[in-house]
Design an enzyme around this catalytic site. Structure first.
Site, PDB file in Angstrom:
ATOM      1  N   ARG B  90      36.839  26.381  41.428  1.00  0.00           N
ATOM      2  CA  ARG B  90      37.067  25.508  40.279  1.00  0.00           C
ATOM      3  C   ARG B  90      38.385  24.760  40.388  1.00  0.00           C
ATOM      4  O   ARG B  90      38.676  23.882  39.584  1.00  0.00           O
ATOM      5  CB  ARG B  90      37.025  26.323  38.985  1.00  0.00           C
ATOM      6  CG  ARG B  90      38.040  27.415  38.934  1.00  0.00           C
ATOM      7  CD  ARG B  90      38.151  28.136  37.602  1.00  0.00           C
ATOM      8  NE  ARG B  90      39.136  29.181  37.730  1.00  0.00           N
ATOM      9  CZ  ARG B  90      40.467  28.999  37.714  1.00  0.00           C
ATOM     10  NH1 ARG B  90      40.973  27.808  37.516  1.00  0.00           N
ATOM     11  NH2 ARG B  90      41.300  30.020  37.886  1.00  0.00           N
ATOM     12  N   CYS B 143      40.957  33.414  48.946  1.00  0.00           N
ATOM     13  CA  CYS B 143      40.999  34.860  49.211  1.00  0.00           C
ATOM     14  C   CYS B 143      39.727  35.309  49.926  1.00  0.00           C
ATOM     15  O   CYS B 143      39.773  35.969  50.962  1.00  0.00           O
ATOM     16  CB  CYS B 143      41.143  35.644  47.897  1.00  0.00           C
ATOM     17  SG  CYS B 143      42.779  35.512  47.152  1.00  0.00           S
ATOM     18  N   HIS B 167      42.831  42.811  46.151  1.00  0.00           N
ATOM     19  CA  HIS B 167      43.372  41.917  45.135  1.00  0.00           C
ATOM     20  C   HIS B 167      44.361  42.674  44.247  1.00  0.00           C
ATOM     21  O   HIS B 167      44.136  43.831  43.902  1.00  0.00           O
ATOM     22  CB  HIS B 167      42.240  41.356  44.258  1.00  0.00           C
ATOM     23  CG  HIS B 167      41.744  40.018  44.710  1.00  0.00           C
ATOM     24  ND1 HIS B 167      40.446  39.783  45.114  1.00  0.00           N
ATOM     25  CD2 HIS B 167      42.381  38.822  44.813  1.00  0.00           C
ATOM     26  CE1 HIS B 167      40.306  38.508  45.441  1.00  0.00           C
ATOM     27  NE2 HIS B 167      41.469  37.893  45.266  1.00  0.00           N
TER      28      HIS B 167
END
Lengths: 214, 214, 214, 214
Positions: B90, B143, B167
Site C-alpha cells: 500500500r 520484509c 518482525h
C-alpha cells in the site's frame, strides 16, 4: 524536597504480579532529586483500599499522591483525568465483592477531576521517550474507586494535597504468550519519576490538546 | 562457534529510525557465547535489498541468517513461518517503487517455509520473559521480499544455510504520542540473542501448537 | 450461466451458529442473474472437510468454487490470497484432532495462490457499499485446510475450475455482549453474490494495490 | 404515548455522512408503538449544538431526549454513563474551534450521570440481537459537550425530562476500504427504537454488571 506518596496494587484477576506495585516500589526506592518518596501497596478491594490509602496519607503527610494501577491492554502510560462516583465491575474484587452501580461516597459529586497537572505529566513522559496519553476513564473497578476516594479526601479534608491516578500497561513477563501490549517495569518506573517531578514543579497545567472525540 | 548473519532495515514510511536495525546492530555487537555475529543494514527497496543480502552472505558465509524488520502495531516479537512470492504494498518502497502482484522470482514456488526452528525460537523468547508468537504472514512488502529472496537463495544455491525472518514492534520512542504497542530496543536485542542461540542449537523444531484459526 | 459451488462451515469453538453457512445458504437460495449456485455445509474437521468438498465438486461440477469461513474479530469481508500446506491450530477441530505443523498434502507445494480474481472481488464488494480487503493469511486451521485442499485439487485434477476462500466476520447476534466487530448475514450474502458474479466475469484480475507492509 | 426527541449530528472530520443522523431520522420516521418521536440534526459545533438542542426541546417538549453521535472504531452501540464538564479535542469542530480543557458550564459540576436506564437499554438492544455495552466515556468533543449540556439543562431547568447519549459505530459504507468495525444503519435504527421504548418504560434501571476494570 517534595513529599510524594506512590501507591500500587496487589495482583488481581489471576495475575501473579501487578506491574503497578513493581514500578511504584522501584520508583520510591530511588527517587529523583528533590523528591522524598514513599510507596504502599493497596489491596485490590473496594473500601479497604481507601482505608489503607487514608492511613498512609496520615502517616506520610504527602504533598502529592500518585495512585497507580494496571490497565491490561493499554499500550501506554495513561494519566487519568476523571474519577467517577460509582462501583460497577465485570469481575469481583479480591474479597469477592461485586457491587453494581453503587456510589463510592453516597451523596458525593458524580466525579472529580485529577488535581495533578495531567497534560504536563503526559508531556514529560513523552519527552523521556516513553508513550503516554490522557485517559478520560479510569473504569469503574477498584482503580477508579481509589482515585475517587483520594479525590474526595483531598476535596473535603486535605486542601493542600494534590493527587491523581496513573494506569500502566502489562509488563512483558505477563504477556509472553498473549499478544498484548506491554512495557518493562524499568520504563514504567522512569515514567513515574517524570510524573512525580512534573507534579511537584507544576502548579498550573500546560495548555495542549489531549482529548478524545469519543 | 556458529556464524550468524543478522540483517535489519533502514527507516521507512517517514520514521526516523527502524527498530530492526537498532536491535540487530546491538545484538551483533555483543553476541552470546558460541555465536559469531555479523550485522548489515538492508535498504528498504525491492530488488536492492536482496542484492545487498546476497553480497553479505557471500562475504560472511553464515550458517544461519536471521532477517529482521519492523511490524508497527504488533505487540510482540513475531517469528515468521512463510515467505510468499509476491510484491504488493500500500506504500512505495524507499526508491518509490510500487509493484502490484508481481512475482519476486518469476516461476518460483508460491511460498517457502522458514528453515529456522520457529516454535523453538518463540519458546526461547518467552522463556526469557518477552512476548513472542508465530506469524503466518510477513506481509507483501520489502520484509517479505527479503524473506522470500533469502529462502529462494537457500533452496537453490545454499543448502547448508538455514534462515528466516523476525518482525519486531515499534520502540517506545517511536510511539510516544500514538497509543501503539512497543518494546524497548534492549528487549528486542535480548530476543534476537535467544533466536540466534536457539537456531544454532536446534536442528529439528519442537512440536507445540502455534497456529491461528484465521 | 456459470455454475458456482459455495461452501460454509458448521459452528465451532462453542458458537451456536457459523455465519459462513448462514450466508452461503442464503446466497445460493437466491443467486444473482447468470449464476447457478449450489451450497454445502462442510464439517469443521480436518480431512473430512476436504472429502465432503471433493464429493460436492464431483456432483455439482462447478466452474467456480468459493469456500467461506468465519474469521471472528475481523471487521470486514476478507478475500484470501494464499493457502498454506500446514495444519497447526490453538484449538481442536470438531472431531478433537489437534495436528501440529503437519502437511495437508505431504510433498505438496508450500502454498497455492487463490485462482479467483481477488482484487476484483474486493473492489466489487466495496462498490456494493460493504467493507472488504485482501487477506494474506487464512490461518492454519480448518479454513486454510479446505482452501489448500481445494487449490491442490484444482492444480492437480481440475484445471478448468477456479476457486478460493473468503473469510467473513461474526454476525451481530454472535457478539451482542462481546464488543467485537460484526456484519449482518444479509450484508455477507450480498458480498458473496458480488464475489460469485465477479469471479464468473473476470478472467484476469485487476491491478490495484492490496498488500500489507506486514 | 411518550414524546421522545432524538438528535443526530451533521458529518465531521471529512466524512460525507454521519451515521447518527441517518439512524435518528429513520428511527423518528417510523417510531415504535407508544412513541411519538421527533428528530433534529445538531451542528458539530461547540455551543451552537447545545443552543439548537435547547430550542428543539422547547418546541417538542419531550419526556425523553436521546442524543446520538458517531464513535468511529467502536464495534457496538454504546450507551454512555457520564457527561464530563470539559471541552478538549484533537480535532477542530465544524466551525474551526479547538478549545483546550475549557469548562462547558463554568462552575458546573465535574460530571453528570445519564438519566436514562442505561443497563436496561443495553439489555434491550442485546435482546434484539444487536451488540451493545455501557461506555464510561463519551470523549471530550462535541458529543460529550451536547451530552453535558443536556444533562445540565435537565438538572437545572427540566426536572421532568430524562435524557442521555448513545454512540453508534460507522456504517459499512463509510469504511469499505478501512478495516474498521461497522453496523448498517437499519441495525442502528432498530437499536434506537429499543432504547426509546426501554427509556419510556423503565423508571428504575435494572441491576446488572456493566462496568470496566479500566
Amino acid at each position: 524536597m517534595t513529599r510524594v506518596l506512590l501507591t500500587g496494587f496487589a495482583p488481581f484477576e489471576g495475575e501473579s504480579l501487578n506491574p503497578s506495585w513493581q514500578a511504584v516500589r522501584a520508583a520510591a526506592a530511588e527517587p529523583p532529586a528533590g523528591i522524598e518518596a514513599s510507596a504502599i501497596e493497596l489491596p485490590c478491594v473496594y473500601g479497604a483500599s481507601i482505608a489503607v490509602l487514608r492511613a498512609a496519607i496520615e502517616e506520610v503527610r504527602p504533598e502529592i499522591v500518585v495512585c497507580v494501577g494496571q490497565a491490561g491492554g493499554r499500550p501506554d502510560i495513561t494519566v487519568e483525568r476523571l474519577a467517577v462516583n460509582v462501583d460497577d465491575a465485570r469481575i469481583p474484587d479480591a474479597s469477592g465483592a461485586e457491587p453494581i452501580d453503587e456510589a463510592i461516597v453516597p451523596g458525593g459529586p458524580a466525579a472529580y477531576f485529577s488535581t495533578l497537572p495531567i497534560k504536563a505529566c503526559v508531556a514529560a513522559v513523552r519527552a523521556a521517550g516513553l508513550p503516554a496519553s490522557v485517559s478520560n476513564t479510569a473504569g469503574t473497578f477498584v482503580c477508579n474507586h481509589v482515585f475517587y476516594g483520594l479525590a474526595h479526601l483531598i476535596a473535603t479534608e486535605l486542601p493542600g494535597v494534590r493527587g491523581g491516578f496513573v494506569h500502566v500497561p502489562y509488563t512483558p513477563e505477563q504477556v509472553v504468550d498473549r499478544s498484548q501490549p506491554s512495557l518493562p517495569s524499568e520504563a514504567v518506573t522512569r515514567a513515574l519519576h517524570e510524573i512525580a517531578l512534573t507534579s511537584a514543579r507544576t502548579r498550573t497545567d500546560i495548555r495542549v490538546a489531549g482529548g478524545a472525540t469519543h
